[in-house]
Scaffold this motif. Sequence first.
Motif, PDB file in Angstrom:
ATOM      1  N   GLN A   1       0.824  -1.067  -0.126  1.00 56.08           N
ATOM      2  CA  GLN A   1       0.076  -0.019   0.221  1.00 56.08           C
ATOM      3  C   GLN A   1       0.876   1.695  -0.151  1.00 56.08           C
ATOM      4  O   GLN A   1       0.709   2.524  -0.527  1.00 56.08           O
ATOM      5  N   ALA A   2       2.186   0.833   0.708  1.00 56.78           N
ATOM      6  CA  ALA A   2       2.657   2.365   0.864  1.00 56.78           C
ATOM      7  C   ALA A   2       3.558   2.857  -0.516  1.00 56.78           C
ATOM      8  O   ALA A   2       3.445   3.856  -0.987  1.00 56.78           O
ATOM      9  N   ARG A   3       4.193   1.184  -0.954  1.00 56.90           N
ATOM     10  CA  ARG A   3       4.379   1.859  -2.808  1.00 56.90           C
ATOM     11  C   ARG A   3       4.226   1.828  -3.273  1.00 56.90           C
ATOM     12  O   ARG A   3       3.782   3.268  -4.211  1.00 56.90           O
ATOM     13  N   HIS A   4       2.894   1.689  -3.462  1.00 58.72           N
ATOM     14  CA  HIS A   4       1.431   2.679  -4.660  1.00 58.72           C
ATOM     15  C   HIS A   4       1.077   3.966  -3.639  1.00 58.72           C
ATOM     16  O   HIS A   4       0.978   4.602  -4.973  1.00 58.72           O
ATOM     17  N   ALA A   5       1.369   3.852  -2.755  1.00 61.40           N
ATOM     18  CA  ALA A   5       0.690   5.569  -1.995  1.00 61.40           C
ATOM     19  C   ALA A   5       2.024   6.418  -3.117  1.00 61.40           C
ATOM     20  O   ALA A   5       1.344   7.853  -3.006  1.00 61.40           O
ATOM     21  N   LEU A   6       3.022   5.929  -2.554  1.00 62.66           N
ATOM     22  CA  LEU A   6       4.236   6.719  -2.453  1.00 62.66           C
ATOM     23  C   LEU A   6       4.691   6.334  -4.033  1.00 62.66           C
ATOM     24  O   LEU A   6       4.993   7.985  -4.474  1.00 62.66           O
ATOM     25  N   PHE A   7       4.693   5.282  -4.643  1.00 66.77           N
ATOM     26  CA  PHE A   7       4.928   6.014  -6.716  1.00 66.77           C
ATOM     27  C   PHE A   7       4.051   5.815  -7.680  1.00 66.77           C
ATOM     28  O   PHE A   7       4.172   5.348  -8.804  1.00 66.77           O
ATOM     29  N   GLY A   8       2.821   5.481  -7.215  1.00 64.08           N
ATOM     30  CA  GLY A   8       1.823   5.262  -8.182  1.00 64.08           C
ATOM     31  C   GLY A   8       1.321   6.177  -9.000  1.00 64.08           C
ATOM     32  O   GLY A   8       1.013   7.236  -8.230  1.00 64.08           O
ATOM     33  N   GLU A   9       1.669   6.094 -10.495  1.00 63.45           N
ATOM     34  CA  GLU A   9       1.253   7.226 -11.244  1.00 63.45           C
ATOM     35  C   GLU A   9       1.534   8.506 -11.234  1.00 63.45           C
ATOM     36  O   GLU A   9       1.378   9.570 -11.645  1.00 63.45           O
ATOM     37  N   ILE A  10       2.886   8.577 -11.264  1.00 60.78           N
ATOM     38  CA  ILE A  10       3.709   9.618 -11.210  1.00 60.78           C
ATOM     39  C   ILE A  10       5.265   8.875 -10.809  1.00 60.78           C
ATOM     40  O   ILE A  10       5.984   7.501 -10.613  1.00 60.78           O
ATOM     41  N   LEU A  11       5.649   9.890 -11.983  1.00 60.85           N
ATOM     42  CA  LEU A  11       7.201   9.835 -12.082  1.00 60.85           C
ATOM     43  C   LEU A  11       7.954   9.717 -10.674  1.00 60.85           C
ATOM     44  O   LEU A  11       7.923  10.415  -9.811  1.00 60.85           O
ATOM     45  N   THR A  12       8.642   8.938 -10.959  1.00 61.31           N
ATOM     46  CA  THR A  12       9.386   7.923  -9.464  1.00 61.31           C
ATOM     47  C   THR A  12      11.132   7.513  -9.837  1.00 61.31           C
ATOM     48  O   THR A  12      11.186   6.985 -11.190  1.00 61.31           O
ATOM     49  N   LEU A  13      11.319   7.629  -9.222  1.00 66.43           N
ATOM     50  CA  LEU A  13      12.990   7.830  -9.599  1.00 66.43           C
ATOM     51  C   LEU A  13      14.299   6.094  -8.491  1.00 66.43           C
ATOM     52  O   LEU A  13      13.764   6.913  -7.636  1.00 66.43           O
ATOM     53  N   GLU A  14      15.186   5.517  -9.250  1.00 67.91           N
ATOM     54  CA  GLU A  14      15.729   4.824  -8.699  1.00 67.91           C
ATOM     55  C   GLU A  14      17.314   5.920  -8.495  1.00 67.91           C
ATOM     56  O   GLU A  14      17.998   5.747  -9.574  1.00 67.91           O
ATOM     57  N   GLU A  15      17.905   6.300  -7.328  1.00 67.86           N
ATOM     58  CA  GLU A  15      19.063   6.730  -7.234  1.00 67.86           C
ATOM     59  C   GLU A  15      19.971   6.048  -6.144  1.00 67.86           C
ATOM     60  O   GLU A  15      19.517   5.423  -5.685  1.00 67.86           O
ATOM     61  N   THR A  16      21.294   6.351  -5.978  1.00 62.91           N
ATOM     62  CA  THR A  16      21.672   5.787  -5.314  1.00 62.91           C
ATOM     63  C   THR A  16      22.479   7.178  -4.051  1.00 62.91           C
ATOM     64  O   THR A  16      22.934   7.973  -4.924  1.00 62.91           O
ATOM     65  N   ARG A  17      22.076   7.734  -3.182  1.00 67.67           N
ATOM     66  CA  ARG A  17      22.257   9.396  -2.495  1.00 67.67           C
ATOM     67  C   ARG A  17      22.871   8.839  -1.023  1.00 67.67           C
ATOM     68  O   ARG A  17      21.926   7.996  -0.528  1.00 67.67           O
ATOM     69  N   ALA A  18      23.485   9.558  -0.290  1.00 69.12           N
ATOM     70  CA  ALA A  18      23.803   9.941   0.706  1.00 69.12           C
ATOM     71  C   ALA A  18      22.344   9.906   2.061  1.00 69.12           C
ATOM     72  O   ALA A  18      22.026  11.282   1.346  1.00 69.12           O
ATOM     73  N   ALA A  19      21.590   9.742   2.437  1.00 71.73           N
ATOM     74  CA  ALA A  19      19.620   9.049   2.958  1.00 71.73           C
ATOM     75  C   ALA A  19      19.915   8.793   4.138  1.00 71.73           C
ATOM     76  O   ALA A  19      20.689   7.964   4.789  1.00 71.73           O
ATOM     77  N   ARG A  20      19.289   9.554   5.539  1.00 69.62           N
ATOM     78  CA  ARG A  20      19.199   8.824   6.309  1.00 69.62           C
ATOM     79  C   ARG A  20      17.698   9.471   6.964  1.00 69.62           C
ATOM     80  O   ARG A  20      17.346  10.678   6.890  1.00 69.62           O
ATOM     81  N   PHE A  21      17.224   8.922   7.762  1.00 68.04           N
ATOM     82  CA  PHE A  21      15.729   9.444   8.393  1.00 68.04           C
ATOM     83  C   PHE A  21      16.058   9.359   9.535  1.00 68.04           C
ATOM     84  O   PHE A  21      16.486   9.289  10.628  1.00 68.04           O
ATOM     85  N   LEU A  22      15.841  11.045   9.894  1.00 70.12           N
ATOM     86  CA  LEU A  22      15.816  11.455  11.709  1.00 70.12           C
ATOM     87  C   LEU A  22      14.927  11.088  12.114  1.00 70.12           C
ATOM     88  O   LEU A  22      13.731  12.443  12.240  1.00 70.12           O
ATOM     89  N   PRO A  23      14.442  10.618  13.539  1.00 74.59           N
ATOM     90  CA  PRO A  23      12.677  10.874  13.596  1.00 74.59           C
ATOM     91  C   PRO A  23      12.857  11.269  14.909  1.00 74.59           C
ATOM     92  O   PRO A  23      14.163  11.482  15.301  1.00 74.59           O
ATOM     93  N   GLY A  24      11.423  12.123  14.498  1.00 75.81           N
ATOM     94  CA  GLY A  24      12.248  13.496  15.857  1.00 75.81           C
ATOM     95  C   GLY A  24      10.996  13.583  15.211  1.00 75.81           C
ATOM     96  O   GLY A  24      10.112  14.059  14.621  1.00 75.81           O
TER      97      GLY A  24
END
Length: 193
Positions: free
Chosen positions: A11-34
């Motif tokens: 469901q999350a995959r469809h909500a975020l990437f369904g019928e919208i331009l989507t990219l696959e890249e390698t990047r420095a990234a992190r989720f910072l909870p708060g």
Amino acid sequence: MTEVPSMTPEQARHALFGEILTLEETRAARFLPGALLPAAVQDACAQGEALLRALAVIDDGAARSDEQDPQGEPALLRMEAKLDVLTLLVAELAAAQERGDPRQPLVWSARGVELVASDPPAAGQQGLLRVRASDWLPTWLLLPAQVLAVQAEGAGTRVWLAFVQLSPALQSALERHVFRIHRREVAQLRRER
């Protein structure tokens, strides 16, 4: 504040990437909870918009949408954008935080991102996605986000984050940024043929 409901990974995959331009890249990234405090969200949105606008002008020589004379001198517009980026870099250095976020594969769109988190967050948790918006620029794009779904795997946890509380200007700049990256990838593939 609009709360985003927890979902299954599909469901999350469809909500975020369904019928919208989507990219696959390698990047420095992190989720910072708060907690997403209004002042911090407003700052992140303003800085994110400035960074993405500056990258657009530097990369493409595109005129800024807020310019009174959109037919202004392209070299001057690029110089102004470079100064905007320099200002962001100085602010980043002033913060003097050592960050070694790992480079990792990302799937992302203007709605959100899928990545692997080393510290598993809980579904529904809020925070900031910290990601390098450009390979050549050592500064961070911070996007307010909320965890839609989590799935344990191997050495980490796959996480789907929805971007939340973005200002309309940042949302628009993010959509243009994703489109520019996609356009660049298509052009690169054509050159390689």
